[in-house]
Design an enzyme around this catalytic site. Structure first.
Site, PDB file in Angstrom:
ATOM      1  N   ASP A  67      11.364  -2.828  -5.029  1.00  8.95           N
ATOM      2  CA  ASP A  67      12.247  -1.980  -4.232  1.00  8.95           C
ATOM      3  C   ASP A  67      12.223  -2.390  -2.762  1.00  8.95           C
ATOM      4  O   ASP A  67      11.383  -3.193  -2.337  1.00  8.95           O
ATOM      5  CB  ASP A  67      11.879  -0.502  -4.392  1.00  8.95           C
ATOM      6  CG  ASP A  67      10.370  -0.270  -4.490  1.00  8.95           C
ATOM      7  OD1 ASP A  67       9.605  -1.122  -4.009  1.00  8.95           O
ATOM      8  OD2 ASP A  67       9.969   0.745  -5.054  1.00  8.95           O
ATOM      9  N   ASP A 136       5.574  12.466  -7.210  1.00 11.01           N
ATOM     10  CA  ASP A 136       6.657  13.165  -7.927  1.00 11.01           C
ATOM     11  C   ASP A 136       7.028  12.449  -9.233  1.00 11.01           C
ATOM     12  O   ASP A 136       8.032  12.770  -9.850  1.00 11.01           O
ATOM     13  CB  ASP A 136       7.891  13.305  -7.031  1.00 11.01           C
ATOM     14  CG  ASP A 136       8.500  11.962  -6.627  1.00 11.01           C
ATOM     15  OD1 ASP A 136       7.992  10.898  -7.064  1.00 11.01           O
ATOM     16  OD2 ASP A 136       9.492  11.973  -5.871  1.00 11.01           O
ATOM     17  N   HIS A 138       7.762   9.203  -9.621  1.00  8.48           N
ATOM     18  CA  HIS A 138       8.667   8.041  -9.567  1.00  8.48           C
ATOM     19  C   HIS A 138       7.913   6.752  -9.883  1.00  8.48           C
ATOM     20  O   HIS A 138       6.707   6.636  -9.645  1.00  8.48           O
ATOM     21  CB  HIS A 138       9.398   7.932  -8.210  1.00  8.48           C
ATOM     22  CG  HIS A 138       8.551   7.577  -7.029  1.00  8.48           C
ATOM     23  ND1 HIS A 138       8.657   8.223  -5.817  1.00  8.48           N
ATOM     24  CD2 HIS A 138       7.594   6.638  -6.831  1.00  8.48           C
ATOM     25  CE1 HIS A 138       7.819   7.689  -4.948  1.00  8.48           C
ATOM     26  NE2 HIS A 138       7.158   6.722  -5.549  1.00  8.48           N
ATOM     27  N   GLU A 143      13.563   8.194  -8.402  1.00  5.27           N
ATOM     28  CA  GLU A 143      13.119   9.555  -8.124  1.00  5.27           C
ATOM     29  C   GLU A 143      13.494  10.482  -9.283  1.00  5.27           C
ATOM     30  O   GLU A 143      14.295  10.109 -10.158  1.00  5.27           O
ATOM     31  CB  GLU A 143      13.786  10.035  -6.822  1.00  5.27           C
ATOM     32  CG  GLU A 143      13.406   9.215  -5.579  1.00  5.27           C
ATOM     33  CD  GLU A 143      11.987   9.515  -5.063  1.00  5.27           C
ATOM     34  OE1 GLU A 143      11.106   9.876  -5.876  1.00  5.27           O
ATOM     35  OE2 GLU A 143      11.774   9.373  -3.846  1.00  5.27           O
TER      36      GLU A 143
HETATM   37  C1  F6R Z   1       6.345   0.675  -4.244  1.00  2.87           C
HETATM   38  C2  F6R Z   1       6.847   1.561  -5.296  1.00  2.87           C
HETATM   39  C3  F6R Z   1       6.391   2.972  -5.397  1.00  2.87           C
HETATM   40  C4  F6R Z   1       4.879   3.144  -5.228  1.00  2.87           C
HETATM   41  C5  F6R Z   1       4.511   4.606  -5.308  1.00  2.87           C
HETATM   42  C6  F6R Z   1       3.033   4.839  -5.112  1.00  2.87           C
HETATM   43  O1  F6R Z   1       6.936  -0.602  -4.371  1.00  2.87           O
HETATM   44  O2  F6R Z   1       7.659   1.147  -6.052  1.00  2.87           O
HETATM   45  O3  F6R Z   1       6.760   3.479  -6.659  1.00  2.87           O
HETATM   46  O4  F6R Z   1       4.220   2.419  -6.219  1.00  2.87           O
HETATM   47  O5  F6R Z   1       5.209   5.314  -4.341  1.00  2.87           O
HETATM   48  O6  F6R Z   1       2.687   4.432  -3.815  1.00  2.87           O
HETATM   49  P1  F6R Z   1       1.163   4.267  -3.402  1.00  2.87           P
HETATM   50  O7  F6R Z   1       0.612   3.200  -4.265  1.00  2.87           O
HETATM   51  O8  F6R Z   1       1.215   3.855  -1.957  1.00  2.87           O
HETATM   52  O9  F6R Z   1       0.521   5.590  -3.643  1.00  2.87           O
END
Ligand code: F6R
Length: 261
Positions: A67, A136, A138, A143
């Site tokens: 992303d 959440d 995702h 989302e």
């Molecule tokens: C990042 C991504 C997100 C993260 C998620 C958890 O490329 O795709 O889905 O993996 O927000 O983030 P952290 O690991 O920082 O808790």
């Protein structure tokens, strides 16, 4: 879905790095799916150390990030392109240009997202996808409410995700972009092996839904229950709401180490 509960980040990073090193040994041209954020850092640290020792090489491998924020300037330190370069790509021996990401500055976003999907397909698809999970539920930035059949596209970030990520923007919620481009849930589901990492008590609810909840767009990661090869690597805090935690622990303890994940 294989659930592995480990003592700490180092153990998680080691097991995932073993799987990636084994893959690269079998298939030096492997295609890796790369996540940003805190969760994969222990994996990237272990891989960087092994690459420095000559134990693993990415020289013929390629990578696709999950992303990208929309509208962040190319030189912004929090653009995911720059984050993955800093955290991983620059620390190993990928060939120049071997790692691609969605273009958050594209003029024609739908065309750019379609081109990204085409590039992943042209590379032969992702062999191993590293994932984190949002509080959440995702994965990528799919989302709650995301189509379970989605492909790479633009999404609006939830307020919760922007609050969670404000720590990367000096705690300033207003500095966190409101939109992102993300691989879709169907894109992620096309990977041949998915390795999801979650640590800390803040992820316990999302992990509970991911592993033991019903499949629902409200908790997008639950789509992974339909994937034939998913490994979920957890610490005890992230696993604290799992009803069958003891069973998962026993199952992994009984598995011969040589089998890996
Ligand atoms: C990042 C991504 C997100 C993260 C998620 C958890 O490329 O795709 O889905 O993996 O927000 O983030 P952290 O690991 O920082 O808790």
């Amino acid at each position: 879905m294989e659930i592995v509960i480990l003592p700490d980040n180092d153990a998680i990073g080691g097991l995932a790095a073993d799987a990636i090193a084994n893959l690269l040994q079998r298939k030096p041209t492997a295609v890796l799916g790369l996540a940003t954020g805190s969760s994969p850092l222990a994996i990237y640290d272990q891989l960087a150390a092994r690459c420095a020792d000559g134990a693993v090489s990415f020289a013929r491998a390629t990578g696709f990030t999950l992303d990208e924020y929309v509208g962040l300037p190319a030189d912004h330190p929090e653009s995911y392109r720059n984050v993955i370069d800093k955290d991983f790509v620059s620390r190993v021996d990928f060939a120049p240009g071997a790692v691609q990401g969605p273009d958050g500055l594209a003029d024609d976003i739908p065309a750019s997202c379609a081109a990204y999907e085409a590039a992943i397909a042209a590379a032969g698809g992702v062999d191993l996808q590293i994932l984190g999970i949002g509080t959440d539920g995702h994965i990528g930035f799919n989302e709650p409410g995301s189509s379970l059949a989605s492909r790479t596209r633009i999404k609006t970030l939830t307020r919760q995700t922007r609050i969670d990520n404000a720590r990367f923007f000096g705690g300033d919620l207003e500095a966190v972009p409101t939109h992102c481009l993300t691989q879709g849930l169907a894109t992620i589901m096309s990977a041949r092996h998915v390795v999801l990492v979650a640590t800390g008590p803040g992820k316990a609810e999302a992990v509970h839904h991911l592993v033991e909840g019903p499949v629902s767009a409200l908790w997008p990661a639950t789509i992974l229950q339909h994937h034939p090869h998913v490994t979920v690597l957890l610490d005890s805090a992230a696993a604290s709401r799992l009803q069958l935690a003891d069973y998962y622990r026993e199952t992994f303890r009984a598995k011969p180490a040589w089998q890996g994940i």
